[in-house]
Design an enzyme around this catalytic site. Structure first.
Site, mmCIF file in Angstrom:
data_model
loop_
_atom_site.group_PDB
_atom_site.id
_atom_site.type_symbol
_atom_site.label_atom_id
_atom_site.label_comp_id
_atom_site.label_asym_id
_atom_site.label_seq_id
_atom_site.Cartn_x
_atom_site.Cartn_y
_atom_site.Cartn_z
ATOM 1 N N HIS A 135 -34.897 -1.668 -24.645
ATOM 2 C CA HIS A 135 -36.333 -1.903 -24.478
ATOM 3 C C HIS A 135 -36.667 -3.377 -24.732
ATOM 4 O O HIS A 135 -37.647 -3.891 -24.193
ATOM 5 C CB HIS A 135 -37.140 -1.040 -25.456
ATOM 6 C CG HIS A 135 -37.097 0.415 -25.151
ATOM 7 N ND1 HIS A 135 -36.084 1.231 -25.588
ATOM 8 C CD2 HIS A 135 -37.941 1.212 -24.446
ATOM 9 C CE1 HIS A 135 -36.309 2.476 -25.183
ATOM 10 N NE2 HIS A 135 -37.426 2.493 -24.490
ATOM 11 N N ASP B 178 -33.722 4.431 -15.726
ATOM 12 C CA ASP B 178 -34.562 4.437 -16.921
ATOM 13 C C ASP B 178 -35.795 3.604 -16.563
ATOM 14 O O ASP B 178 -35.888 3.024 -15.469
ATOM 15 C CB ASP B 178 -33.795 3.859 -18.109
ATOM 16 C CG ASP B 178 -34.383 4.297 -19.449
ATOM 17 O OD1 ASP B 178 -35.522 4.802 -19.476
ATOM 18 O OD2 ASP B 178 -33.705 4.128 -20.473
#
Length: 819
Positions: free
Chosen positions: A264, A335
């Site tokens: 992230h 993702d």
């Protein structure tokens, strides 16, 4: 029945003409609906091909685009996530969720607490939102095709929906049970509850193998570090989800479990060799063989396959490895494309549009959460015009998506859910009982010096440490059970806080310290360590409870150590019960706990103790002679254990002695009250006696060492019937020979015997000194499951089969030993 809030219609171009026209060509002859209605579900490959062929390029891109929309209803305008940039007008140029779907002909949407706050604790409202969005998609201004409605509901720390839906302790807690049947039960509950609110895809299970204790993003989201255990549990979860109508996604391919960066925020790189990668791939192989609908990519560079591009953007990873080598023909989804990892390729910052094009070129079917959807559409269109992508490549992905929508039951004439039925499904007593059982059976007692635990309700306990809500909630749970408990939260204590806590703890009979350093700064983490050390230094017994990562137990040697892997409500309630002795901890570590010295193992994989006396059952013996007249099995006498023979309704306790042997015999050792199975004990045995008239070509040299039947076809055994023999142990492993289940609740380590009758025992489960406290191992640990790198099919099927053999015995009687 469904309820959908009305919204005003708008005048805008209709983008689905080609889709309807193509569908009409295939279905009007069969008396289907006219062209101005939703596209009927195709009933053949040819019909799907016709729909795809009739789509515009923009519609193809739309089906591949799955993203979040902002609002609690289809016509909700003005919702922002505390920031006008996070809104429908800012991101998509339209006002409402329904308009986003119509404008871009989206193939799917994602639910989050911040984009759709209604999902957090209003299941009926979530169902209404799902109905609204489906109505927009199949309505006159939408694509005519129902949506994939998706969510990340892993259980544990990643769960977009909270109570009143069923709250689960999380994957590592599930891993500590070592029970694929509980994994199936968890997946089934998730599937039933999600389906009831209109969600048809759960981006779960996580099948990453967490081999790095410092992993900042996976950790307790993983079911452990043993690939075979993760595979068996992952198959259980995904099967439970899909059996209840919700598509599952195994993530994060090719494995995010050995990273030190969070994708992230940064770009993780793993530099291990292909043999190590294969260990991380094993759960994905098992998921593929079990029929998982989707695989989600990882934004990590795996140097063994592609040392330049992260998996999400790597043709070698997605097409070469996943499609061609591993044979996956389901949906590949990225993702989230808004994660920082994809912006941090060395010397090559990519635009959002370039990232989307590269993901398609790599082999992805679904573009998840592009941070700039208009730019993505523009870039893909230009790539097709410039021959960087072909229309055929997009059609390939959209065909997969539409086939999945038909097969999964997403594309139906009535894609709506009954809002009025939701409350009877979510969080019902049966579902909550599954979460409670996982919590009870996950609790892992690692140390219990001088039998500090369990406490009496007459004892005064000082509850402190991490958790502004966790500490008060545990204190309240203890008080509700009659204990004298005092709450003293201290998440990031100063020196003054530490001194005050030491003073406040005086006069109590025990101190319970909860710890969790995940997400804290290094200074705050150090403060928690100092806090624990100061309390351990008092003369009051200390119970250390890591409520997230179990690795915290190596900080200081408290009198008792009890890992929960979770601070969710079911785990705190089970913890209160265990502290007071109404639940006997039976969990086993799903990971190794490193020691203070690099390479040292403080507590090995599979370790765990319980209240009472540890017992290692003697193994039954099986005498398998030519013919059947002299076949028999012998039940040994072991103090503290009873032996149960048979399964299901036919299971019965047998006294020590010799009994006639015939057919398949399953025997489980069950500890009596006051005893528990030693952490490395085997407790379930299975044997198939020779049929009448058959004579083995090689007599069994050691009938006291049984081996299970292989669960999948492999090399032919050299003797018919009875135990299975292979040329050597390597051949047994290559055939995927099944491990023997220990029953409480780990797995055995004996593969089927080789030709010489020697048990193929795996010894790669890690080593380490004798674990401190309690009944620690007296020899190097063998591990809980074979770490052989064998093909997943036989290993996982063997684990499931042998567990099923004991379903009516081991699982039923296990409750008796923990009451």
């Amino acid at each position: 029945m469904h309820r959908s809030r009305s919204r005003s219609s708008r005048s805008r171009p209709v983008l689905r003409t080609g889709v309807v026209a193509a569908a009409a060509t295939c279905v009007l002859a069969a008396g289907m609906v006219p062209a101005n209605a939703a596209v009927p579900p195709p009933t053949s490959d040819e019909a799907i091909a016709a729909v795809v062929d009739g789509m515009s390029l923009r519609q193809l891109i739309g089906q591949m685009t799955w993203t979040q929309v902002y609002g609690n209803t289809g016509d909700h305008a003005g919702h922002t996530y505390g920031n006008p940039v996070q809104s429908n007008p800012a991101r998509y140029g339209v006002d409402t969720p329904a308009e986003v779907i119509e404008e871009y002909d989206l193939g799917g949407v994602l639910y989050f607490a911040w984009s759709n706050p209604v999902v957090v604790n209003d299941p009926a409202g979530t169902a209404e939102l799902s109905n609204d969005l489906q109505a927009a998609s199949v309505g006159d201004e939408g694509s005519g095709i129902p949506l994939a409605v998706t969510i990340d509901q892993e259980g544990g720390i990643v769960a977009r929906m909270a109570s009143p839906v069923t709250v689960f302790p999380g994957n590592m807690a599930l891993g500590a049970t070592y029970d694929p049947m509980l994994a199936y039960a968890q997946g089934s509950v998730l599937g039933r509850e999600l389906a009831s609110v209109g969600v048809n895809v759960d981006f779960a299970p996580v099948v990453d193998v967490n081999t790095n204790p410092a992993n900042p993003v996976i950790g307790v989201r993983s079911m452990g570090e043993n690939p075979e255990a993760v595979a068996a549990l992952g198959v259980g979860q995904l099967t439970g989800l899909q059996d209840n109508g919700v598509g599952a996604a195994a993530k994060h391919f090719p494995g995010h479990g050995d990273t030190v960066n969070d994708s992230h925020y940064g770009l993780p790189v793993v530099d291990y060799d292909r043999a190590t990668l294969d260990r991380h791939l094993l759960p994905f192989k098992a998921a593929i063989e079990a029929g998982v609908d989707m695989v989600m990519t990882a934004h990590i560079i795996v140097e063994a396959i592609d040392d330049e591009m992260p998996g999400t953007l790597s043709h070698d990873v997605l097409t070469g490895l996943l499609r061609e080598e591993m044979g996956f023909d389901g949906l590949i989804t990225t993702d989230a494309l808004d994660m920082a990892a994809l912006k941090q390729l060395p010397g090559n910052p990519l635009t959002d549009g370039e990232i989307a094009v590269l993901a398609i070129q790599a082999g992805s079917d679904i573009l998840l959460m592009s941070p700039d959807v208009p730019a993505t559409f523009e870039a893909i269109t230009e790539a097709v015009e410039n021959d960087e992508l072909t229309r055929e490549r997009l059609e390939e992905s959209v065909t997969r998506i539409l086939e999945w929508k038909v097969d999964r039951g997403v594309w139906t004439p009535d894609p709506y859910v009954d809002v009025d039925a939701v409350d009877a499904v979510v969080g019902n007593a049966e579902h909550l009982a599954v979460a409670d059982e996982i919590a009870d059976r996950s609790l892992t007692l690692l140390r219990n010096e001088d039998n500090v635990l369990p406490l009496s309700t007459d004892d005064s306990v000082f509850v402190t440490g991490w958790g502004a809500t966790g500490v008060p909630n545990l204190t309240a749970a203890l008080a509700a059970r009659g204990a004298d408990a005092t709450a003293h939260p201290a998440a990031a204590p100063t020196d003054a806080d530490i001194a005050a806590a030491v003073a406040a703890a005086q006069g109590h009979d025990a101190i319970l310290v909860m710890t969790n350093v995940s997400g804290l700064t290094a200074a705050d983490a150090a403060a928690q360590r100092a806090y624990l050390a100061a309390l351990v230094a008092t003369d009051i017994p200390v119970i250390h409870v890591p409520v997230r990562n179990p690795y915290d137990v190596n900080w200081a040697m408290a009198d008792a150590q009890l890992a929960t892997y979770s601070y969710q409500a079911p785990s705190l309630n089970s913890l209160a019960d265990a502290v007071l002795g109404t639940v006997n901890p039976s969990g086993r570590l799903p990971v190794n706990i490193p020691g203070a010295v690099a390479g040292e193992v403080m507590y090995p994989l599979g370790y765990g103790i319980s209240y009472g006396t540890a017992v290692t059952p003697a193994a039954p013996t099986f005498t398998d002679q030519p013919g059947t007249a002299n076949d028999s099995f012998t039940i040994p006498a072991t103090e503290g254990v009873e032996y149960v023979v048979g399964e299901g309704d036919d299971a019965e306790v047998r006294e020590a002695g010799t009994y006639p042997g015939e057919g398949a015999v399953a025997i489980a050792a069950v500890p009596l009250e006051g005893y528990y199975l030693a952490w490395d004990a085997e407790a379930l045995w299975a044997h198939e006696f020779d049929a009448a008239g058959e004579e083995p070509t090689t007599p069994d040299p050691d009938p006291t060492t049984p081996g299970p039947e292989p669960t999948t076809p492999g090399p032919e055994p050299t003797t018919p019937g009875g135990d299975v023999y292979y040329e050597n142990c390597d051949a047994a492993r290559a055939a995927g020979a099944a491990p023997v289940h220990r029953g409480e609740p780990g797995y055995g380590t004996h593969l089927d015997r080789d030709r010489d009758g020697v048990g193929c025992e795996d010894s790669s489960g890690g080593g380490g000194p004798t674990a401190p406290g309690g009944d620690g191992p007296s020899r190097p640990p063998r591990g809980n499951l074979p770490s052989t790198g064998a093909e997943a099919t036989g290993l996982v099927a063997g684990a499931l089969l042998l567990l099923a053999l004991g379903a009516g015995t081991v699982l039923a009687v296990r409750r008796r030993q923990t009451r």
